[in-house]
Scaffold this active site. Structure first.
Site, PDB file in Angstrom:
ATOM      1  N   SER A  18      41.855  43.493  38.303  1.00 43.56           N
ATOM      2  CA  SER A  18      41.266  42.161  38.547  1.00 43.56           C
ATOM      3  C   SER A  18      41.118  41.404  37.237  1.00 43.56           C
ATOM      4  O   SER A  18      41.393  40.206  37.173  1.00 43.56           O
ATOM      5  CB  SER A  18      39.885  42.260  39.172  1.00 43.56           C
ATOM      6  OG  SER A  18      39.911  43.102  40.260  1.00 43.56           O
ATOM      7  N   THR A  19      40.680  42.109  36.205  1.00 45.46           N
ATOM      8  CA  THR A  19      40.479  41.464  34.897  1.00 45.46           C
ATOM      9  C   THR A  19      41.795  40.852  34.422  1.00 45.46           C
ATOM     10  O   THR A  19      41.845  39.687  34.001  1.00 45.46           O
ATOM     11  CB  THR A  19      39.977  42.514  33.872  1.00 45.46           C
ATOM     12  OG1 THR A  19      38.813  43.142  34.405  1.00 45.46           O
ATOM     13  CG2 THR A  19      39.663  41.887  32.539  1.00 45.46           C
ATOM     14  N   ARG A  44      30.490  42.357  46.477  1.00 49.26           N
ATOM     15  CA  ARG A  44      29.651  42.702  45.319  1.00 49.26           C
ATOM     16  C   ARG A  44      28.979  41.420  44.821  1.00 49.26           C
ATOM     17  O   ARG A  44      29.498  40.323  45.086  1.00 49.26           O
ATOM     18  CB  ARG A  44      30.524  43.255  44.187  1.00 49.26           C
ATOM     19  CG  ARG A  44      31.200  44.544  44.543  1.00 49.26           C
ATOM     20  CD  ARG A  44      32.208  44.947  43.462  1.00 49.26           C
ATOM     21  NE  ARG A  44      32.932  46.135  43.866  1.00 49.26           N
ATOM     22  CZ  ARG A  44      34.181  46.411  43.504  1.00 49.26           C
ATOM     23  NH1 ARG A  44      34.847  45.591  42.708  1.00 49.26           N
ATOM     24  NH2 ARG A  44      34.760  47.511  43.918  1.00 49.26           N
ATOM     25  N   ARG A 137      30.926  49.030  35.009  1.00 46.78           N
ATOM     26  CA  ARG A 137      30.981  47.877  35.915  1.00 46.78           C
ATOM     27  C   ARG A 137      29.738  47.809  36.803  1.00 46.78           C
ATOM     28  O   ARG A 137      29.403  46.745  37.325  1.00 46.78           O
ATOM     29  CB  ARG A 137      32.269  47.951  36.755  1.00 46.78           C
ATOM     30  CG  ARG A 137      32.648  46.636  37.383  1.00 46.78           C
ATOM     31  CD  ARG A 137      33.995  46.706  38.058  1.00 46.78           C
ATOM     32  NE  ARG A 137      33.968  47.582  39.234  1.00 46.78           N
ATOM     33  CZ  ARG A 137      35.029  47.862  39.972  1.00 46.78           C
ATOM     34  NH1 ARG A 137      36.211  47.359  39.665  1.00 46.78           N
ATOM     35  NH2 ARG A 137      34.925  48.657  41.015  1.00 46.78           N
ATOM     36  N   ARG A 148      36.402  57.290  44.195  1.00 43.20           N
ATOM     37  CA  ARG A 148      37.400  56.481  43.488  1.00 43.20           C
ATOM     38  C   ARG A 148      38.101  57.291  42.406  1.00 43.20           C
ATOM     39  O   ARG A 148      39.306  57.143  42.197  1.00 43.20           O
ATOM     40  CB  ARG A 148      36.745  55.220  42.913  1.00 43.20           C
ATOM     41  CG  ARG A 148      36.577  54.152  43.972  1.00 43.20           C
ATOM     42  CD  ARG A 148      35.540  53.105  43.624  1.00 43.20           C
ATOM     43  NE  ARG A 148      35.206  52.368  44.835  1.00 43.20           N
ATOM     44  CZ  ARG A 148      35.764  51.214  45.193  1.00 43.20           C
ATOM     45  NH1 ARG A 148      36.633  50.629  44.411  1.00 43.20           N
ATOM     46  NH2 ARG A 148      35.437  50.648  46.338  1.00 43.20           N
TER      47      ARG A 148
HETATM   48  N1  LIG Z   1      46.562  48.474  50.646  1.00 42.89           N
HETATM   49  C1  LIG Z   1      45.735  47.524  50.197  1.00 42.89           C
HETATM   50  N2  LIG Z   1      44.915  47.813  49.189  1.00 42.89           N
HETATM   51  C2  LIG Z   1      44.101  46.812  48.763  1.00 42.89           C
HETATM   52  C3  LIG Z   1      44.099  45.521  49.312  1.00 42.89           C
HETATM   53  N3  LIG Z   1      43.178  44.768  48.659  1.00 42.89           N
HETATM   54  C4  LIG Z   1      42.652  45.567  47.719  1.00 42.89           C
HETATM   55  N4  LIG Z   1      43.199  46.792  47.775  1.00 42.89           N
HETATM   56  C5  LIG Z   1      42.917  47.965  46.922  1.00 42.89           C
HETATM   57  O1  LIG Z   1      41.738  48.560  47.365  1.00 42.89           O
HETATM   58  C6  LIG Z   1      41.165  49.280  46.280  1.00 42.89           C
HETATM   59  C7  LIG Z   1      39.684  49.002  46.220  1.00 42.89           C
HETATM   60  O2  LIG Z   1      39.473  47.642  45.932  1.00 42.89           O
HETATM   61  P1  LIG Z   1      38.012  47.146  45.588  1.00 42.89           P
HETATM   62  O3  LIG Z   1      37.056  47.633  46.610  1.00 42.89           O
HETATM   63  O4  LIG Z   1      38.062  45.679  45.352  1.00 42.89           O
HETATM   64  O5  LIG Z   1      37.614  47.955  44.273  1.00 42.89           O
HETATM   65  P2  LIG Z   1      38.129  47.896  42.761  1.00 42.89           P
HETATM   66  O6  LIG Z   1      39.616  48.064  42.760  1.00 42.89           O
HETATM   67  O7  LIG Z   1      37.426  49.028  42.133  1.00 42.89           O
HETATM   68  O8  LIG Z   1      37.709  46.563  42.213  1.00 42.89           O
HETATM   69  C8  LIG Z   1      41.935  48.860  45.027  1.00 42.89           C
HETATM   70  O9  LIG Z   1      42.848  49.895  44.724  1.00 42.89           O
HETATM   71  C9  LIG Z   1      42.685  47.632  45.473  1.00 42.89           C
HETATM   72  O10 LIG Z   1      43.914  47.498  44.784  1.00 42.89           O
HETATM   73  C10 LIG Z   1      45.001  45.270  50.381  1.00 42.89           C
HETATM   74  O11 LIG Z   1      45.097  44.182  50.938  1.00 42.89           O
HETATM   75  N5  LIG Z   1      45.784  46.295  50.772  1.00 42.89           N
HETATM   76  N1  LIG Z   2      41.095  46.979  28.382  1.00 46.50           N
HETATM   77  C1  LIG Z   2      39.805  47.103  28.740  1.00 46.50           C
HETATM   78  N2  LIG Z   2      38.925  47.633  27.875  1.00 46.50           N
HETATM   79  C2  LIG Z   2      37.623  47.781  28.220  1.00 46.50           C
HETATM   80  N3  LIG Z   2      37.103  47.426  29.420  1.00 46.50           N
HETATM   81  C3  LIG Z   2      37.951  46.899  30.310  1.00 46.50           C
HETATM   82  C4  LIG Z   2      39.331  46.707  30.036  1.00 46.50           C
HETATM   83  N4  LIG Z   2      39.924  46.162  31.115  1.00 46.50           N
HETATM   84  C5  LIG Z   2      38.952  46.007  32.037  1.00 46.50           C
HETATM   85  N5  LIG Z   2      37.764  46.450  31.572  1.00 46.50           N
HETATM   86  C6  LIG Z   2      36.468  46.511  32.271  1.00 46.50           C
HETATM   87  O1  LIG Z   2      36.564  47.604  33.173  1.00 46.50           O
HETATM   88  C7  LIG Z   2      35.875  47.323  34.390  1.00 46.50           C
HETATM   89  C8  LIG Z   2      36.836  47.463  35.562  1.00 46.50           C
HETATM   90  O2  LIG Z   2      37.781  46.396  35.526  1.00 46.50           O
HETATM   91  P1  LIG Z   2      38.272  45.682  36.858  1.00 46.50           P
HETATM   92  O3  LIG Z   2      39.137  44.543  36.447  1.00 46.50           O
HETATM   93  O4  LIG Z   2      37.125  45.411  37.743  1.00 46.50           O
HETATM   94  O5  LIG Z   2      39.169  46.851  37.474  1.00 46.50           O
HETATM   95  P2  LIG Z   2      39.949  46.967  38.859  1.00 46.50           P
HETATM   96  O6  LIG Z   2      40.162  45.584  39.382  1.00 46.50           O
HETATM   97  O7  LIG Z   2      41.243  47.655  38.513  1.00 46.50           O
HETATM   98  O8  LIG Z   2      39.090  47.821  39.726  1.00 46.50           O
HETATM   99  C9  LIG Z   2      35.297  45.928  34.253  1.00 46.50           C
HETATM  100  O9  LIG Z   2      33.940  46.040  33.877  1.00 46.50           O
HETATM  101  C10 LIG Z   2      36.145  45.293  33.147  1.00 46.50           C
HETATM  102  O10 LIG Z   2      35.421  44.335  32.426  1.00 46.50           O
END
Ligand SMILES: Nc1nc2c(ncn2[C@@H]2O[C@H](COP(=O)(O)OP(=O)(O)O)[C@@H](O)[C@H]2O)c(=O)[nH]1
Ligand SMILES: Nc1ncnc2c1ncn2[C@@H]1O[C@H](COP(=O)(O)OP(=O)(O)O)[C@@H](O)[C@H]1O
Length: 206
Positions: A18-19, A44, A137, A148
């Site tokens: 996401s970042t 969230r 996070r 996870r």
């Molecule tokens: N298959 C699938 N995975 C998704 C979709 N949207 C999000 N995800 C995945 O679901 C997982 C959990 O997402 P989320 O609850 O937002 O947690 P985060 O990845 O830790 O920020 C991540 O691996 C996302 O890439 C979707 O539409 N389809």
């Molecule tokens: N390169 C990096 N170094 C340190 N912290 C990072 C880095 N990239 C992301 N983060 C932090 O790690 C956490 C998870 O990132 P996020 O974008 O929410 O991951 P995802 O979408 O893959 O679940 C967040 O708090 C973000 O600010």
């Protein structure tokens, strides 16, 4: 489906997908559009319905899946997630490059469709750093965090399979990973020059 070739980003929860995607959409506003998934997980703090996800109940989501509204869907850590046809169409109808953030099951299922995206895997430098980021996070309960991390191990094994991804980026230093992401999207430069008044992307290290 019509429109520019989409980009799928996948990788363990907490790796920084996401970042990185938010950074890309901010720098190249009007070039990329996010495919807003549906999920049954609760929002969230700070997340907005219709922006980060469409937050729905399991009944509503299952009805949509049964109705054929989704390109793919998957159960992840106790919740349903899915990409609706409408989500991708909405982005593509604006002639934007569609960005999808989906899990490993989504990657496998999208490969069976005609979406034909570019597949990018975002990887952590180590499991220890991944855990530190997820904890930092502060979005997960201990139970959710452990789930996870377990899933992360499976996702990281999958990413090693030949042909699973077109590009693998290790998100250690954020700026370096972002530069690599832009470099991976270099092929989209021409498209972006034509589509956007913003400057074209530069290759990493330029
Ligand atoms: N298959 C699938 N995975 C998704 C979709 N949207 C999000 N995800 C995945 O679901 C997982 C959990 O997402 P989320 O609850 O937002 O947690 P985060 O990845 O830790 O920020 C991540 O691996 C996302 O890439 C979707 O539409 N389809
Ligand atoms: N390169 C990096 N170094 C340190 N912290 C990072 C880095 N990239 C992301 N983060 C932090 O790690 C956490 C998870 O990132 P996020 O974008 O929410 O991951 P995802 O979408 O893959 O679940 C967040 O708090 C973000 O600010």
């Amino acid at each position: 489906m019509a429109g520019p070739r989409p980009v799928v980003c996948s990788g363990p929860s907490g790796v920084g997908k996401s970042t990185l995607l938010k950074k890309l959409m901010k720098e190249y506003e009007g070039v990329f559009g996010f495919s807003i998934s549906h999920t049954t997980r609760k929002p969230r703090p700070g997340e907005q319905n219709g922006i980060d996800y469409h937050y729905v109940t399991r009944d509503v989501m299952q009805a949509g899946i049964d109705n054929g509204d989704f390109i793919e869907s998957a159960e992840f850590s106790g919740n349903l997630y899915g990409t609706s046809k409408a989500a991708v169409q909405e982005v593509q109808s604006k002639n934007l490059i569609c960005l999808l953030d989906i899990d490993m099951q989504g990657v496998k299922n999208i490969k069976k469709t005609d979406l034909n995206p570019m597949f990018i895997s975002i990887q952590p430098p180590s499991m220890e750093i991944l855990e530190k980021r997820l904890r930092g996070r502060k979005t997960e309960s201990e139970e959710s965090l452990q789930k996870r991390l377990q899933t992360a191990k499976i996702e990281m094994e999958f990413s090693k399979e030949p042909g699973a991804f077109d590009v693998i980026i290790i998100n250690d230093n954020l700026d370096d990973a972002y530069a690599k992401l832009k470099d991976a999207l270099k092929e989209k430069q021409t498209q972006m020059q034509h589509q956007s008044p913003l400057p074209p992307m530069r290759a990493a290290g330029c």
